[in-house]
Design a protein around this motif. Structure first.
Motif, PDB file in Angstrom:
ATOM      1  N   ASP A 345     106.820   1.614  12.587  1.00 28.01           N
ATOM      2  CA  ASP A 345     106.523   2.303  11.344  1.00 28.01           C
ATOM      3  C   ASP A 345     106.167   3.873  11.677  1.00 28.01           C
ATOM      4  O   ASP A 345     104.879   3.958  11.849  1.00 28.01           O
ATOM      5  N   ASP A 347     105.754   6.630   9.913  1.00 28.55           N
ATOM      6  CA  ASP A 347     105.005   7.111   9.055  1.00 28.55           C
ATOM      7  C   ASP A 347     103.474   6.637   9.125  1.00 28.55           C
ATOM      8  O   ASP A 347     102.414   7.561   9.102  1.00 28.55           O
ATOM      9  N   ASP A 348     103.345   5.228   9.491  1.00 36.62           N
ATOM     10  CA  ASP A 348     101.916   4.974   9.733  1.00 36.62           C
ATOM     11  C   ASP A 348     101.183   5.490  10.929  1.00 36.62           C
ATOM     12  O   ASP A 348     100.180   5.902  10.994  1.00 36.62           O
TER      13      ASP A 348
END
Lengths: 392, 392
Positions: A345, A347-348
């Motif tokens: 992920d 984005d995280d």
């Protein structure tokens, strides 16, 4: 500040454009100084740029720099050139230095002619203000800058201490070479004109020529640098030269960062590093495409880890590299390689990096020797407000 | 609309990114059609772009175009290519045409992989929706567009009537070659594949390749054009060819204008005309520099007759011309020549011109044969909002 010896600073209100703002400044050297300059490469060069280039061409010594904000005196034809020369005559009488030893610089709206009555009226207060405070001069050259910009450096040689200070105005119409931007450097080393010009050109190329706010290169950009020898310290050996160059570089680096940090409406500073290119020119193409992309810049503003826009900009940059060789890291995090996003992920991982003010974007595009670094601002609603309403 | 014969249109909601919006569309030709395509020159080409280029290379006939919004399937590596091919298999079963006769097109966020379960789930409703309404298909490919974009043309030859329709999505990441942009053309003429491709390439170059919203060129740009011969009218003579080309051009011109008119956050359309350049390439450099300058674009937004920014952009464009030869007219009003502004209160003269939606900016840069025209949008706060928040 640790002011170099033999300089005085002046600032006054002429109301060229706005009331109640300092808009005319000067730096006067008590001893005629070795002078160097670096100028815009725009085909339309402002009257003061043409004037400075003419004056510096014969290697003469310079006693003062005078800069105004509010009017650019660009695209003003012969009348603009004559007005520019007349401002030097007025300043010469007021400041007590020869007119042909004053370098002019202007920034502001393009196309309007000077109001000479205002120039004449302001000169007494400019002369009266002469003192030891460079801050007021730095304020006088501001246009849409929100803070004035100063930097200083000093170092010891066996002959004593050498001091430098630099000031600049930045904000908008910044890039692709230099900035809309006036930058003045004062130094008290005793250095040859050739060495001073060479080190100024080198250092500007590594600093102020590597920032971009909006991709616009102005008609008025200039960096003017004086060194008056008043420290009594001569720059003679290769080591002396390297030391002076190093400190000049640090002053210009600080000014370049301050320009991007105070970009019109700017909230972010992206350090765009490109490595592995076939040539430095290819690296430059990639960095400029990424740094000037409105979509990358708006993603920076939104703290959005939308890295696809970075890859996309590299892809249309025109640089010579193979798509499958590109490796992208943001804030040290590996995002993309072999034509494929990294798993996980992203984005995280990237959210906290994108939330910061300073963001490092690294693009490696192969195993070539070409590299570069570019400082880029973000693009914000405030930038639009400032520039849609700039003249009103 | 005057729909060309033998085509049906489909649209469905797959929820690739947003709920409640049409995001998958298709055009199906009942007769396999001659096909042509023009694609992005970005080094990073989306999976559907690579797929289309491969399919068109062998001159095969095509039975359908399928386009989705929300996901670009760009920078997605081998997995993205495989997913793209799998969507064609799914569509083939649902629409009843061979998978190797369906051209795919995608637009949306770069870097994310397709959710194949959503593709599988949406296919029945895509097939059910097949009908004679191109408007729904045009809506399905919209991203940040505020209106769907359609254009049509028809003309008579001795064999009967020929009909064309075109649809596209535009909005942002538009330029410097083509737009972020999918454009689909359907025609019922009986034309050779070579002639169809040649006229498509020519017409795209004169229209959609001459618009700029933000100077960003996407990974997904494509224009796909089918002509299925179902009108029964053969394009045989030079005159027939010229007539078909003229109507294809008018469809693409209308789509190009609609893209700029509906630019992300846009409020203005600037027609930037350059003449007198040494070459067309020089004219292009000037037009692109002016049309992409954030300072020119914000002045357009502010209806500010700040013409100095136009001259300034021409000056750093890199085009080969002499500064003293530049003549600038805005809305027909002579503003600048011989390096000097025209006398008179230019602001008064220009204010009503700048207040309009469509603004003609003409730069004549000498007596050479090079010329061009570029459609440019302005740059607004709304553009920043849209792009800073695009993914959230």
């Amino acid at each position: 500040m640790n002011i170099p010896k033999g300089y005085r600073f002046a600032a006054a209100r002429a109301a060229f454009k706005y009331e109640g703002k300092l808009d005319l400044g000067a730096i006067v050297s008590d001893t005629p100084a070795v002078a160097a300059g670096v100028f815009t490469t725009n085909k339309f060069q402002a009257a003061p740029v043409l004037q400075c280039k003419e004056m510096l061409a014969d290697g003469r010594k310079i006693s003062a720099i005078m800069g105004n904000s509010g009017q650019a005196n660009a695209c003003t034809g012969e009348e603009g050139r004559a007005n520019c020369r007349e401002t030097l005559n007025l300043a010469a009488r007021a400041l007590g230095v020869p007119a042909d030893e004053i370098l002019p610089a202007s920034t502001g709206v393009i196309g309007a002619q000077f109001n000479m009555a205002k120039w004449e009226a302001v000169m007494p207060s400019l002369a009266e203000s002469l003192g030891d405070d460079p801050e007021l001069t730095a304020k006088a050259i501001m246009t849409t800058d929100t803070v004035h910009k100063l930097a200083e450096a000093s170092f010891e040689l066996k002959g004593g201490e050498v001091r430098l200070i630099g000031m600049c105005k930045g904000a908008g119409m910044i890039s692709p070479n230099m900035a809309t931007m006036l930058s003045f450097i004062a130094c008290d080393a005793d250095v040859s004109a050739e060495a001073w010009q060479t080190m100024l050109s080198d250092c500007v190329n590594l600093t102020i020529n590597r920032v971009t706010v909006d991709g616009d290169m102005s008609t008025n950009d200039c960096v003017l640098a004086l060194s008056n020898g008043r420290s009594g310290v001569a720059i003679e050996s290769e080591d002396d030269y390297i030391l002076l160059r190093k400190h000049l570089l640090s002053v210009l680096e600080e000014l370049a960062y301050k320009i991007v940090m105070d970009a019109e409406g700017g909230t972010k500073v992206a350090f765009i590093e490109v490595s592995g290119a076939k040539t430095d020119a290819d690296a430059e193409l990639v960095a400029r495409a990424v740094g000037n992309s409105p979509l990358v810049k708006t993603a920076l503003f939104g703290s959005d880890p939308n890295w696809g826009r970075i890859i996309c900009a590299a892809g249309y940059s025109g640089a010579n590299f193979r798509a499958e060789d590109l490796v992208l890291k943001i804030g040290g995090v590996l995002v993309f390689r072999n034509g494929t996003p990294e798993p996980g992920d992203m984005d995280d991982l990237l959210a906290p990096i994108m939330a910061k003010r300073d963001i490092v974007i690294h693009l490696d595009v192969g195993d070539g020797p070409g590299s570069t670094m570019l400082l880029a601002s973000d693009l914000t609603k405030e930038y639009i407000s400032i520039n849609a309403d700039y003249r009103s």
